[in-house]
Enzyme design. Sequence first.
Site, short mmCIF file in Angstrom:
data_model
loop_
_atom_site.label_atom_id
_atom_site.label_comp_id
_atom_site.label_asym_id
_atom_site.label_seq_id
_atom_site.Cartn_x
_atom_site.Cartn_y
_atom_site.Cartn_z
N ARG A 151 -6.78 -5.20 -0.28
CA ARG A 151 -7.29 -4.86 -2.04
C ARG A 151 -8.74 -5.70 -2.69
O ARG A 151 -9.34 -6.22 -1.52
CB ARG A 151 -6.12 -6.15 -2.76
CG ARG A 151 -4.87 -5.27 -2.57
CD ARG A 151 -3.95 -6.16 -3.08
NE ARG A 151 -1.85 -6.30 -1.84
CZ ARG A 151 -1.38 -6.86 -1.69
NH1 ARG A 151 -3.07 -7.55 -0.41
NH2 ARG A 151 -0.40 -6.22 -1.18
N LYS A 175 -2.09 -11.42 -1.94
CA LYS A 175 -1.11 -12.56 -2.82
C LYS A 175 -0.42 -13.40 -2.75
O LYS A 175 0.33 -13.25 -1.34
CB LYS A 175 -0.30 -10.96 -3.40
CG LYS A 175 -0.56 -10.10 -4.11
CD LYS A 175 0.47 -8.80 -4.66
CE LYS A 175 -0.88 -7.65 -5.59
NZ LYS A 175 0.49 -6.49 -6.39
N HIS A 246 -9.28 0.46 -4.33
CA HIS A 246 -8.43 0.49 -4.21
C HIS A 246 -7.78 1.51 -3.93
O HIS A 246 -6.96 1.78 -2.39
CB HIS A 246 -7.33 0.78 -5.82
CG HIS A 246 -6.06 -0.57 -4.44
ND1 HIS A 246 -5.81 -1.69 -4.50
CD2 HIS A 246 -4.32 0.40 -4.36
CE1 HIS A 246 -4.73 -2.47 -4.52
NE2 HIS A 246 -3.73 -0.79 -4.10
N ARG A 249 -8.27 1.58 -0.01
CA ARG A 249 -6.84 1.41 0.49
C ARG A 249 -6.11 2.33 1.15
O ARG A 249 -5.23 2.10 1.68
CB ARG A 249 -6.25 0.12 -0.10
CG ARG A 249 -4.89 -0.93 -0.01
CD ARG A 249 -4.72 -2.15 -0.38
NE ARG A 249 -3.93 -2.47 -0.41
CZ ARG A 249 -3.13 -3.38 -0.07
NH1 ARG A 249 -3.73 -3.42 0.80
NH2 ARG A 249 -1.19 -3.84 -0.16
N HIS A 272 2.46 -5.69 2.43
CA HIS A 272 4.23 -5.20 1.21
C HIS A 272 5.02 -6.33 2.16
O HIS A 272 5.21 -5.77 2.97
CB HIS A 272 3.89 -3.50 1.64
CG HIS A 272 2.80 -2.92 0.53
ND1 HIS A 272 3.10 -1.88 0.61
CD2 HIS A 272 2.27 -3.25 -0.19
CE1 HIS A 272 1.38 -0.78 0.54
NE2 HIS A 272 0.89 -1.74 -0.11
N TYR A 281 3.50 5.94 0.88
CA TYR A 281 2.57 6.93 1.48
C TYR A 281 3.00 8.11 2.19
O TYR A 281 2.59 9.79 2.92
CB TYR A 281 1.44 6.31 2.37
CG TYR A 281 1.12 5.08 1.70
CD1 TYR A 281 -0.40 4.87 1.16
CD2 TYR A 281 1.36 3.86 1.77
CE1 TYR A 281 -1.40 4.90 0.09
CE2 TYR A 281 0.58 2.67 0.97
CZ TYR A 281 -0.68 3.02 0.12
OH TYR A 281 -1.62 2.36 -0.36
#
Length: 301
Positions: A151, A175, A246, A249, A272, A281
Amino acid sequence: MEKIDNIDDVLIRFNAFMIFEKGLSKNTVEGYDDDVAKLLRYAAATGKSVESIGLDDLHDFLAALHDVGISPRSQARIVSGIRAFFHYLKVEGYIDNNPARLLELPKIGRRLPDVLTTDEIDAIEAQCDTSTYDGCRNRAMIETAYSCGLRVSELVSLKISNLYIEEEYIIVEGKGQKQRMVPISASAIDAIKAWMERRGDKGIKNDDRDTLFLNRMGGKMSRVMVFYVIKDLCARCNIMKNISPHTLRHSFATHLLEGGANLRAIQQMLGHESITTTEIYVHIDRSFLREEILKYHPRNR
């Protein structure tokens, strides 16, 4: 039930709760602040106090957002902020019932991101003049972001102390301050080594001595600056796709999947929490899906 005398004080404590108790990033909390501010403006216009807002009021608020052209995707993000705010009010005893608990997210379609080809990424990097400070840094940033699927917030916060060059991996702080280990390619390592030779040319601010990527003032790069760098390089290559940091990524994940990587491994490298986030994806490369069906479906054997 505790009375709200000063909403600004409540918002300050809400921010602290989100950061220290929930472990959310500063950017996420700022987004929640903006979402709550929209609701508070609406409540003031309709003569409602925070404590008196009910589920019907929240539905009316979302309808008003729709009427002014806010997209369902943006509405869904706003709902997340409102849910967090009312959860906090309930936990702290400002309200007895949480009206946002039953608030449903607007239905949104799954938007497939643009993806760069390897040739396009090579072309973007070729635009970086590695004889200059900016060009050397930009090539290292792009190669690292693409090689590791970072990110933009992870990219600009990447620390030198979290680079394990000999072992060919890096530690990424994602995150919620959660760390993960990600392998790094030889090409990214070479680009970083070249950048490290130029990194001190403009001086280094004391607070950013461990920050890998620096601006011309010797400080940490901003996310906006990375966005402008990539947009400018794409424009020079005449790449007309909707590109942002992004996108690198997305390209990382898509190219891994096309190459046969396990979806669970991709999930771990992207950081994730849920596999469903990574599954987007699977929908990007139709030729890959067709090959998988032809190979594995019993009707095609």
